[in-house]
Design a protein around this motif. Sequence first.
Motif, PDB file in Angstrom:
ATOM      1  N   GLU A  52       0.843  -1.194   0.000  1.00 52.31           N
ATOM      2  CA  GLU A  52       0.000   0.000   0.000  1.00 52.31           C
ATOM      3  C   GLU A  52       0.882   1.249   0.000  1.00 52.31           C
ATOM      4  O   GLU A  52       0.619   2.222  -0.712  1.00 52.31           O
ATOM      5  N   SER A  95       2.679   1.550  -3.435  1.00 52.62           N
ATOM      6  CA  SER A  95       1.760   1.981  -4.482  1.00 52.62           C
ATOM      7  C   SER A  95       1.527   3.480  -4.438  1.00 52.62           C
ATOM      8  O   SER A  95       1.531   4.161  -5.475  1.00 52.62           O
ATOM      9  N   ASN A  96       1.338   4.017  -3.251  1.00 53.97           N
ATOM     10  CA  ASN A  96       1.113   5.452  -3.111  1.00 53.97           C
ATOM     11  C   ASN A  96       2.391   6.249  -3.293  1.00 53.97           C
ATOM     12  O   ASN A  96       2.385   7.324  -3.902  1.00 53.97           O
TER      13      ASN A  96
END
Length: 618
Positions: free
Chosen positions: A155, A158-159
């Motif tokens: 997560e 990805s960001n």
Amino acid sequence: MNREQNGPHRPLLADLTDREGEALCAQLRQELVEEVSKTGGHLASNLGAVELTVAIHRVFDTARDRLVFDVGHQCYPHKMITGRREAMSTLRQYGGIAGFPKPGESGHDAFIAGHASNSVAVALGMARARTAMKEDYKVLALIGDGALTGGLAYEGLSNAGECGQQLLVILNDNGMSITANVGGVAEHLAQQRLKPQYLTFKKHYRRIMGKTWVGQRIYQFTHRVKKALKQSLLPCSMFENMGFTYLGPVDGHDLPKLTRILQYARELNEPVLLHVRTVKGKGYLPAEENPDAFHGVGPFDPMTGLMKKVGGDNFSAVFGRKLTQMGREHPEICGLTAAMMGGTGLGEFARAFPDRFFDVGIAEGCAVSMAAGMAKEGAIPVFGVYSTFLQRSYDMLIHDVAIDHLHVVLGVDRAGLVGEDGETHHGVFDVAYLDSVPGMTVFAPSSFQELEEMLERAVLEIKGPVAVRYPRGGEGMYTGSSGSGPAVLLREGRDLTLAGYGIQINDLLEAADLLSKEGIEAQVVKLNQITPLPTELVADCVRQTGALLVAEDCVASGSVGQRLAAALEEKQIPARIYRIDCGQEFVPHGAVRLLKWDLNLDGPGIARRAMEVLGCVK
């Protein structure tokens, strides 16, 4: 934590030559083995990160730049470089330096670390704050050693890859989290890309081509062609697809090369992922040959690598043995863990039933959700997990397990105070948060025999979610069994009721003996079950004595003592009530006996407080 942004700043090791740096690495390794052999701690992961840590401190100024560790157990060389070398003899000791990064301990520690997979997300937050506040510093996330098995890491990646801002993610690949399949051609091309000549050319080429519109178009075209070729030959497509500039893999024990690549990465104003290969336990043969055994160790002989204190039986081992025994008789029983097979005692079960044992990696939420799916289909999943890590799956306990009242069994290891790992690892919150889960049953054995009996009941008799919580280490003087009732009166008395559960019973019985010498006769009530909380026996006892003292090594909010006090008030039973627990502050690191002494949770402390309750302090 705000740090000074003005004035001159230089990396602490900026002036070291390559030869001096390599000599420092050798010295740090020698001191690591010497110090950890006395104090215990995490050894193999730190030995593997020595060159990487020295290289970082040659290039970055951690008094200003933010270095965010993942898990944090590989921070010892960093601590030694940043002014705590002389304090290593106090590592993880009561009143000494912590075994994990701790901002309150040093301005060079950017963020607390003790759990896993959060470093990239934290570093991204720092990078975004830097931009929003128009400040100037570099942000690094050092991840690896299993942390990439946790979904939170992806997560964050990805960001972060989409942010477009300066952010350097260093992947310390020691074979414990990622093992890329790099063939000979890919390896050769990767090494060519890391040569100083290529990196210098690439930097100048990018700058020159960016000056004109035509140059920008040419650069974009050549970049697309190069990217397509790299994706077909090199193991970096996943990270580049996320938006990172991928560098590596590079030898994590080649200090000159590491320093050069970090210098290059420092100049890139974009998300960069540097893939570094290291050997866990590097430089100390016993740790290299058995990195798992030397991941976390007690005191040992540095010459032989043999542990100085051979541990006796412990609750984790008893849990694993009993579950294996039950697994032979009940093929529907399955074992689960989250990268803690050895620590939770499930090694024997895994060897006996490889088709019924599942290690999900550092992904506790996944383990609980998977257990819910298994329970829904008729299996009996038993998840062995440390209390502090079970916190990470609270939502899954509520949503996936409790709503449908599924029979998922939790073996909650390291419950209560765990000692030298400190704030991030004490299991002092599960008493409160498990009690908040509808339909949950929580057993608290005080001995090995009770653990076996309660585990059998949890697996074969109780319906719905059930937890058996037990401490780190071995049992105390109390080694028997108090039967299957939810609570039992262990000792008669007329002046005071003492109540507790788990191995805290040993301290309560000691306190009762000490009070008896002062002419005070105390009852001792042992709670075998703490959720749902049995209150009738305690109420009956308090009606006789008029005073209650509850001792437990958990936080005050949601504690058993708090719930018992509320129950007595509802029953309108007048009583003097006193609670001894961990309060609302985080408990520091140190030997459990010293922490219990500090919190008045040992026998003498409980006796002293009891006398205060009764108003007979000398």
